[in-house]
Write a protein that holds these residues in place. Structure first.
Motif, PDB file in Angstrom:
ATOM      1  N   MET A  79      66.656  51.144  81.156  1.00 44.72           N
ATOM      2  CA  MET A  79      66.840  50.700  82.530  1.00 44.72           C
ATOM      3  C   MET A  79      65.497  50.362  83.176  1.00 44.72           C
ATOM      4  N   THR A  80      64.482  51.157  82.902  1.00 42.71           N
ATOM      5  CA  THR A  80      63.166  50.894  83.472  1.00 42.71           C
ATOM      6  C   THR A  80      62.627  49.551  82.989  1.00 42.71           C
ATOM      7  N   TRP A  81      62.700  49.300  81.709  1.00 41.62           N
ATOM      8  CA  TRP A  81      62.239  48.020  81.176  1.00 41.62           C
ATOM      9  C   TRP A  81      63.108  46.867  81.660  1.00 41.62           C
ATOM     10  N   GLY A  82      64.415  47.081  81.682  1.00 40.43           N
ATOM     11  CA  GLY A  82      65.325  46.030  82.135  1.00 40.43           C
ATOM     12  C   GLY A  82      65.096  45.651  83.583  1.00 40.43           C
ATOM     13  N   ILE A  83      64.914  46.644  84.432  1.00 43.47           N
ATOM     14  CA  ILE A  83      64.672  46.352  85.846  1.00 43.47           C
ATOM     15  C   ILE A  83      63.326  45.668  86.020  1.00 43.47           C
ATOM     16  N   GLY A  84      62.340  46.083  85.252  1.00 41.91           N
ATOM     17  CA  GLY A  84      61.029  45.432  85.344  1.00 41.91           C
ATOM     18  C   GLY A  84      61.078  43.970  84.953  1.00 41.91           C
ATOM     19  N   VAL A  85      61.737  43.680  83.852  1.00 41.29           N
ATOM     20  CA  VAL A  85      61.852  42.292  83.388  1.00 41.29           C
ATOM     21  C   VAL A  85      62.691  41.475  84.372  1.00 41.29           C
ATOM     22  N   TRP A  86      63.818  42.045  84.830  1.00 35.24           N
ATOM     23  CA  TRP A  86      64.659  41.338  85.800  1.00 35.24           C
ATOM     24  C   TRP A  86      63.888  41.062  87.075  1.00 35.24           C
ATOM     25  N   HIS A  87      63.154  42.053  87.579  1.00 35.71           N
ATOM     26  CA  HIS A  87      62.408  41.875  88.818  1.00 35.71           C
ATOM     27  C   HIS A  87      61.323  40.808  88.665  1.00 35.71           C
ATOM     28  N   PHE A  88      60.657  40.785  87.520  1.00 29.76           N
ATOM     29  CA  PHE A  88      59.623  39.781  87.274  1.00 29.76           C
ATOM     30  C   PHE A  88      60.202  38.373  87.355  1.00 29.76           C
ATOM     31  N   PHE A  89      61.298  38.123  86.630  1.00 30.53           N
ATOM     32  CA  PHE A  89      61.886  36.784  86.625  1.00 30.53           C
ATOM     33  C   PHE A  89      62.539  36.439  87.960  1.00 30.53           C
ATOM     34  N   PHE A  90      63.140  37.429  88.632  1.00 33.64           N
ATOM     35  CA  PHE A  90      63.745  37.178  89.946  1.00 33.64           C
ATOM     36  C   PHE A  90      62.684  36.778  90.960  1.00 33.64           C
ATOM     37  N   THR A  91      61.597  37.532  91.030  1.00 38.51           N
ATOM     38  CA  THR A  91      60.562  37.198  92.010  1.00 38.51           C
ATOM     39  C   THR A  91      59.852  35.905  91.647  1.00 38.51           C
ATOM     40  N   LYS A  92      59.717  35.618  90.359  1.00 38.78           N
ATOM     41  CA  LYS A  92      59.090  34.369  89.940  1.00 38.78           C
ATOM     42  C   LYS A  92      59.914  33.169  90.408  1.00 38.78           C
ATOM     43  N   SER A  93      61.218  33.199  90.174  1.00 37.96           N
ATOM     44  CA  SER A  93      62.059  32.080  90.605  1.00 37.96           C
ATOM     45  C   SER A  93      62.171  32.040  92.130  1.00 37.96           C
ATOM     46  N   PHE A  94      62.216  33.203  92.761  1.00 33.67           N
ATOM     47  CA  PHE A  94      62.308  33.244  94.219  1.00 33.67           C
ATOM     48  C   PHE A  94      61.048  32.681  94.859  1.00 33.67           C
ATOM     49  N   ASN A  95      59.884  33.066  94.359  1.00 37.85           N
ATOM     50  CA  ASN A  95      58.631  32.547  94.903  1.00 37.85           C
ATOM     51  C   ASN A  95      58.488  31.052  94.654  1.00 37.85           C
ATOM     52  N   ARG A  96      59.003  30.571  93.529  1.00 36.43           N
ATOM     53  CA  ARG A  96      58.968  29.142  93.255  1.00 36.43           C
ATOM     54  C   ARG A  96      59.804  28.379  94.287  1.00 36.43           C
ATOM     55  N   LYS A  97      60.989  28.923  94.629  1.00 40.05           N
ATOM     56  CA  LYS A  97      61.830  28.288  95.642  1.00 40.05           C
ATOM     57  C   LYS A  97      61.138  28.274  96.999  1.00 40.05           C
ATOM     58  N   LEU A  98      60.509  29.386  97.353  1.00 37.70           N
ATOM     59  CA  LEU A  98      59.812  29.443  98.641  1.00 37.70           C
ATOM     60  C   LEU A  98      58.637  28.477  98.678  1.00 37.70           C
ATOM     61  N   ASP A  99      57.905  28.352  97.580  1.00 38.94           N
ATOM     62  CA  ASP A  99      56.790  27.405  97.532  1.00 38.94           C
ATOM     63  C   ASP A  99      57.280  25.971  97.695  1.00 38.94           C
ATOM     64  N   GLU A 100      58.406  25.641  97.041  1.00 33.07           N
ATOM     65  CA  GLU A 100      58.962  24.296  97.173  1.00 33.07           C
ATOM     66  C   GLU A 100      59.366  24.012  98.616  1.00 33.07           C
ATOM     67  N   ARG A 101      59.996  24.974  99.263  1.00 34.37           N
ATOM     68  CA  ARG A 101      60.404  24.775 100.657  1.00 34.37           C
ATOM     69  C   ARG A 101      59.195  24.695 101.571  1.00 34.37           C
ATOM     70  N   GLY A 102      58.155  25.483 101.261  1.00 30.30           N
ATOM     71  CA  GLY A 102      56.929  25.407 102.062  1.00 30.30           C
ATOM     72  C   GLY A 102      56.259  24.063 101.921  1.00 30.30           C
ATOM     73  N   GLU A 103      56.244  23.513 100.702  1.00 27.05           N
ATOM     74  CA  GLU A 103      55.669  22.185 100.483  1.00 27.05           C
ATOM     75  C   GLU A 103      56.497  21.110 101.191  1.00 27.05           C
ATOM     76  N   GLN A 104      57.815  21.277 101.189  1.00 25.35           N
ATOM     77  CA  GLN A 104      58.665  20.327 101.904  1.00 25.35           C
ATOM     78  C   GLN A 104      58.384  20.380 103.399  1.00 25.35           C
ATOM     79  N   ALA A 105      58.170  21.570 103.910  1.00 20.16           N
ATOM     80  CA  ALA A 105      57.888  21.716 105.338  1.00 20.16           C
ATOM     81  C   ALA A 105      56.532  21.090 105.673  1.00 20.16           C
ATOM     82  N   LYS A 106      55.542  21.274 104.803  1.00 20.79           N
ATOM     83  CA  LYS A 106      54.229  20.667 105.036  1.00 20.79           C
ATOM     84  C   LYS A 106      54.318  19.135 104.970  1.00 20.79           C
ATOM     85  N   ALA A 107      55.061  18.631 103.993  1.00 21.47           N
ATOM     86  CA  ALA A 107      55.227  17.195 103.857  1.00 21.47           C
ATOM     87  C   ALA A 107      55.954  16.610 105.062  1.00 21.47           C
TER      88      ALA A 107
END
Length: 99
Positions: free
Chosen positions: A67-95
């Protein structure tokens, strides 16, 4: 029109942040319940004289490890995709704000 688009993007970003907080809080609650309450329940229902105590204890330790390893891996990929979405929206807002 420009201000409306910026407000909409800001609302979407704050909505995504609320979603992230909701998921992280629920994950933390599950972890706390599993790490703290399950051993209490295990020790209250089982005694050391019980034949299933040792296999259940080892199974619990193995589940904690997985569970510890699974949550760590899940959290890594979740935050990676989430931060990518936020960066895209931030770039859209800047544009949208530069035009």
């Amino acid at each position: 029109m420009q201000n409306s688009q910026n407000n909409e993007t800001a609302y979407q970003i704050s909505d995504q942040i609320r979603k992230k907080h909701r998921i992280l809080i629920s994950t933390a609650a599950i972890i706390i319940l599993f790490y703290i309450l399950f051993p209490i329940v295990l020790s209250s229902f089982m005694s050391e004289q019980n034949i299933y105590f040792l296999p259940l204890a080892w199974g619990y330790v193995l589940l904690l490890f997985l569970m510890t390893w699974g949550i760590g891996v899940w959290h890594f990929f979740f935050t990676k995709s989430f931060n990518r979405k936020l960066d895209e929206r931030g770039e859209q807002a800047k544009a949208g704000g530069d035009q």
